[in-house]
Design an enzyme around this catalytic site. Structure first.
Site, short mmCIF file in Angstrom:
data_model
loop_
_atom_site.label_atom_id
_atom_site.label_comp_id
_atom_site.label_asym_id
_atom_site.label_seq_id
_atom_site.Cartn_x
_atom_site.Cartn_y
_atom_site.Cartn_z
N ASP A 562 0.85 -1.20 0.00
CA ASP A 562 0.00 0.00 0.00
C ASP A 562 0.88 1.24 0.00
O ASP A 562 2.07 1.17 -0.27
CB ASP A 562 -0.95 -0.02 1.20
CG ASP A 562 -0.18 -0.19 2.52
OD1 ASP A 562 1.06 -0.17 2.51
OD2 ASP A 562 -0.84 -0.36 3.56
N ASP A 563 0.30 2.40 0.31
CA ASP A 563 1.08 3.64 0.25
C ASP A 563 1.81 3.91 1.56
O ASP A 563 1.81 5.04 2.07
CB ASP A 563 0.15 4.81 -0.10
CG ASP A 563 -0.37 4.66 -1.52
OD1 ASP A 563 0.39 4.17 -2.36
OD2 ASP A 563 -1.53 5.03 -1.75
#
Ligand code: 6R9
Length: 692
Positions: A562-563
């Site tokens: 994910d980020d």
């Protein structure tokens, strides 16, 4: 599903000369084989013989029973603790599937207990009051102290009584912003004793980040100290708290009391800024309170603590852990993953500001009656041998640290290690990010003299305790693999569509079913809890990590999908760094990606677009970095600022991070299809500005 495990099991039992293949042979054997997957490192006979779980067979039996009968398995462990009254007949209930309604986990509900009582009073009643609970090692060699279990309990009670006296009640939040002084675990245990919910904020966070957390959880009290020394620097923590409290007031949250410990070795009280009426010196009030404090019995599902962590948006998430399940899980994982014995001296280098310091500096070890070393200073001060000096000084047997520290020490001469004995060491541990096989080998061969198994523990703030981890006497290890799931944990690997994949594969790591140490919600935002963790793959908890399973069933964590960037084991959301950069008046837009970094694991690479007409300069670069230090903390400072007159965006305006990642890592011939960009020419422009 155990066929693969059996295969390894049979290898582990292969007779070879005197018995099993010796660990040294296995390492040599491993290195001569091309693939890291075939690199098996066996625990020695002597180690396995004395281990709590001493064979793959024993692990398998225990694991199977934990999966077949979770209620029975966990009740037995929970019964080792004191419960003021027992839980309802139902040990746990869960709904992990968003499609079936609200996701909710409960363990030991209806049971009442107290984690501070179980960590302290229970051990003292068992006759261990005189055993050292905490050895404290200061920043300066020679500056040290220790507390027995009985002494620790007295200090905890005095603070608990003080907190009650100033009106802190069950369920109230208390923010703790302290360095690694004994007062930090004391403060955590004092809150737990009276049912208050602690929220420890790592003392490397900036005033703004601290304010954000204070505004979110509205504490009755903030506990801090005037200053701390780290290496050769003194940091004025209280002044950071002062600014955070001013910022909080502007946002409608006013904290009436700031309890400040005078950390004399760093700064005298006369030099500290002070606000009469709000600020109180710990030393002036706490010692006057009684050394006994009755316990507040709380429900197993009453909150124990809140710990903020980064996610994929700019707003940190308040991960909420409750009492009963967390207690049982942190204690059991500590015991088995480190093969804990009462004679061990345990040192975990993590700060209590992170989850590792909650579960494996404070709660897990103390619940087991362990002797814990805590260290205030920096591992390379006065020189790179400090850790091993501490290991020898306290005869540390279990040493638990992060790959980033291993890599940074590995760069220095081995002589910093070998000049110390380290004979006391018997188990090593790693946490925070994947440990690369070369760092694993150095840790194993040089630090552990090829004698000590390494527990490479995979887990998260959200999971409360270890999820995938070696049990050091049970399994042959593979450098770089976290090996197999802990008892009660069913990890699965799913594809993009959320279908479970079997056998040798890679994909997204998810967990089926709840476990006692799981977080119960995100504070004040149960919807975000469900959206982030339970909606991406309905029916599972989604970890945010990528993972591979090899032919023998070993799990290999491959990093965040994910980020979130993992810098030196610290989770940092790209959105948080972007929002800090954009707060700079001359920055119009920012896009942040992670890049490989030799020491930190990942580094922060920021693309910034400036406000129209502003020229890029070295001075501006510095002030952009400063903006991030001020908004989050020094540990989140970007390693690289890349001036980007334009960013690669799709026609709908979405930034294509895939391309930015390639540019950041210099993989310029792997940019892929850029034709869907609104303006493909920005890519060439960015490449041209790489070294600007
Ligand atoms: C305990 C902790 C969690 C993230 C996690 C993963 C990474 C942690 C790891 C590991 C590979 C290990 N991570 N331990 N990756 N091997 N042994 O670090 O919690 O700060 O919440 O970070 O760290 O990416 O998702 P937290």
């Amino acid at each position: 599903s155990f066929d693969r495990l059996r295969h390894v099991e049979s290898m582990a039992q292969l007779p070879s000369g005197a018995g099993r293949i010796s660990h040294l042979n296995a390492v040599i054997l491993g290195e001569s084989l091309a693939s890291e997957e075939n690199d098996l490192v066996f625990p020695s006979h002597d180690f396995s013989r004395q281990a709590l779980v001493s064979s793959p067979e024993q692990y398998r039996k225990m694991y199977e029973s934990s999966i077949e009968d979770p209620a029975g398995f966990w009740s037995e462990i929970a019964s080792q603790f004191y419960w003021n009254n027992k839980w309802d007949p139902e040990v746990y209930s869960e709904n992990i599937d968003v499609r079936k309604g609200t996701v909710k986990f409960e363990w030991f509900k209806g049971g009442s207990t107290n984690i501070s009582y179980n960590a302290l009073d229970r051990n003292i009643e068992a006759g261990n009051g005189g055993k050292v609970a905490i050895y404290w090692e200061g920043n300066e060699p020679g500056d040290d102290g220790q507390l027995t279990y009985a002494e620790l309990l007295e200090k905890v009670c005095q603070l608990a009584n003080y907190l009650k006296h100033v009106g802190v009640r069950k369920g109230d939040a208390v923010v703790i912003y302290l360095p690694m002084l004994v007062e930090l675990p004391i403060a955590m245990l004092a809150c737990a004793r009276i049912g208050a919910v602690h929220s420890v904020v790592f003392a490397g966070f900036s005033a703004e980040a601290l304010a954000q957390r204070i505004i979110d959880c509205k504490p009755k009290v903030v506990i801090t100290c005037n200053a701390v020394r780290r290496g050769s620097k003194a940091i004025r923590l209280k002044e950071i708290v002062d600014s955070a409290l001013i910022e909080s007031v502007k946002n409608g949250v006013s904290v009436g009391l700031c309890l400040t410990f005078e950390n004399k070795s760093a700064m005298k009280r006369e030099d500290s800024k002070w606000q009469e009426g709000r600020d109180v010196w710990w030393q002036d009030v706490v010692p006057q309170f009684p050394i006994k404090c009755s316990v507040e019995w709380v429900d197993a599902e009453d909150p124990l603590f809140l710990l903020y962590t980064s996610g994929s948006t700019g707003k940190p998430k308040g991960v909420l852990h409750t009492t009963g399940g967390y207690m049982v899980y942190s204690a059991a994982t500590f015991k088995y993953a480190f093969d804990y014995k009462p004679s061990d001296i345990y040192w975990c280098t993590a700060d209590c500001g992170w989850i590792t310091g909650h579960s494996y500096v404070t709660y897990g070890p103390l619940l087991n009656g362990a002797t814990v070393v805590i260290f205030e200073g920096a591992p390379n001060y006065p020189d790179s041998g400090r850790c091993w000096d501490i290991v020898d000084k306290y005869k540390v047997t279990i040493f638990y640290t992060a790959p980033t520290l291993v890599r940074s020490l590995m760069r220095e001469s081995d002589e910093y290690v070998t000049r110390y004995h380290r004979k006391s060491l018997r188990v090593l541990g790693s946490v925070g990010e994947p440990i690369n096989p070369s760092a694993w080998r150095w840790f194993y061969n040089v630090v552990g003299d090829s004698r000590c198994p390494i527990s490479d523990t995979w887990w998260q703030t959200e999971t409360g305790g270890f999820m995938i981890t070696p049990l050091p006497g049970a399994w042959p290890q593979k450098p770089g693999s976290a090996t197999f799931p802990f008892f009660g944990i069913e990890p699965v690997i799913v594809d993009e569509k959320g279908n479970e994949i079997e056998g040798e594969c890679s994909g997204y790591l998810c967990i089926k079913k709840s476990w006692p140490g799981a977080f119960r919600t995100l504070y004040g935002d149960h919807e975000r809890y469900e959206t982030t963790y339970f909606k991406p793959f309905a029916g599972y908890y989604f970890s945010g990590d990528g993972c591979r399973r090899d032919k023998d069933g070993y799990f290999w964590l491959t990093g965040r999908v994910d980020d979130v960037i993992n810098v030196s084991g610290h989770r940092i959301g790209t959105a948080e760094v972007e929002s800090a950069l954009v707060s700079h008046p001359q920055c119009a837009e920012a896009a942040v990606v992670g890049v490989e970094h030799e020491i930190k694991g990942q580094g922060i690479y920021a693309f910034v677009t400036l406000v129209e007409g502003i020229p890029y300069s070295e001075e501006l670069r510095k002030s952009l970095v400063l903006a991030v230090r001020n908004q989050i903390g020094a540990f989140a400072a970007p390693d690289k600022i890349h001036w980007a007159p334009g960013l690669p965006k799709t026609r709908s305006g979405k930034i294509m991070r895939r391309i930015l990642r390639k540019i950041a890592s210099g993989q310029l011939d792997e940019l892929g299809d850029t034709s869907t960009l609104a303006d493909p020419s920005v890519v060439d422009q960015l490449i041209a500005l790489r070294d600007c």
